[in-house]
Scaffold this active site. Sequence first.
Site, short mmCIF file in Angstrom:
data_model
loop_
_atom_site.label_atom_id
_atom_site.label_comp_id
_atom_site.label_asym_id
_atom_site.label_seq_id
_atom_site.Cartn_x
_atom_site.Cartn_y
_atom_site.Cartn_z
CG HIS A 1 -0.22 -0.10 2.54
ND1 HIS A 1 0.19 -1.31 3.05
CD2 HIS A 1 0.17 0.84 3.43
CE1 HIS A 1 0.79 -1.11 4.21
NE2 HIS A 1 0.81 0.19 4.46
CG HIS B 1 1.12 5.41 4.34
ND1 HIS B 1 0.36 5.34 5.47
CD2 HIS B 1 1.86 4.27 4.31
CE1 HIS B 1 0.63 4.21 6.12
NE2 HIS B 1 1.56 3.54 5.43
P1 AMP Z 1 2.08 0.46 7.35
O1 AMP Z 1 2.74 0.72 8.69
O2 AMP Z 1 2.79 1.14 6.21
O3 AMP Z 1 1.87 -1.01 7.13
O4 AMP Z 1 0.68 1.18 7.43
C1 AMP Z 1 -0.51 0.52 7.70
C2 AMP Z 1 -1.57 1.58 7.83
O5 AMP Z 1 -2.83 0.96 7.74
C3 AMP Z 1 -1.53 2.33 9.18
O6 AMP Z 1 -1.37 3.72 8.93
C4 AMP Z 1 -2.90 2.02 9.80
O7 AMP Z 1 -3.45 3.11 10.50
C5 AMP Z 1 -3.72 1.64 8.59
N1 AMP Z 1 -4.84 0.76 8.84
C6 AMP Z 1 -4.82 -0.43 9.50
N2 AMP Z 1 -6.05 -0.97 9.52
C7 AMP Z 1 -6.87 -0.12 8.85
C8 AMP Z 1 -8.26 -0.11 8.54
N3 AMP Z 1 -9.06 -1.12 8.91
N4 AMP Z 1 -8.76 0.92 7.85
C9 AMP Z 1 -7.95 1.94 7.47
N5 AMP Z 1 -6.63 1.99 7.74
C10 AMP Z 1 -6.09 0.99 8.42
#
Ligand code: AMP
Length: 150
Positions: free
Chosen positions: A111, A113
């Site tokens: 993903h 950001h």
């Molecule tokens: P990463 O640390 O790059 O893997 O980022 C994962 C991101 O996913 C974090 O910023 C979380 O806040 C976000 N996240 C996790 N679960 C959800 C969810 N159910 N809906 C929206 N964002 C999420």
Amino acid sequence: MNADPSKTITPHDTGCIFCKIVAGQIPCHKLYEDERVLSFLDIGPLSRGHCLVIPKAHYETIDATPGDLAGACAAVIARVSGAVRAATGATGFNVLQNNGAVSGQEVAHMHFHIIPRQANDGLGYRWLPGKLDAAGAATLIKAIGAGLER
Ligand code: AMP
């Protein structure tokens, strides 16, 4: 979204929270969706408008993701980021993409950001540049080039 099981996107990981969002099994605050890509608000935003862009298919990291799918995500990033910037009044934004736990990746579904930025918003990270020397660069070009030929 994709609640019809006959339309399951592959690859798919039943234990993955983002795959569950894609499948419509858990909700999200959706911003954009097409055949291959989904964008939704991050549930733990670093700033107002912080959102994610994900491929619907499950790939753990960007280097495991087919190039055309990563490209489809990039096109969505370009589109969504402009709309987020306009909606939030952000004066800039970061596109961040973590790969592997050591990088800070918590959700093992590739993903991006999009993090809107404002002056003096207190966000940021340590950026301590080293120095690239010619010999080190030559070694890297050779080693990385070998990987690119595979
Ligand atoms: P990463 O640390 O790059 O893997 O980022 C994962 C991101 O996913 C974090 O910023 C979380 O806040 C976000 N996240 C996790 N679960 C959800 C969810 N159910 N809906 C929206 N964002 C999420």
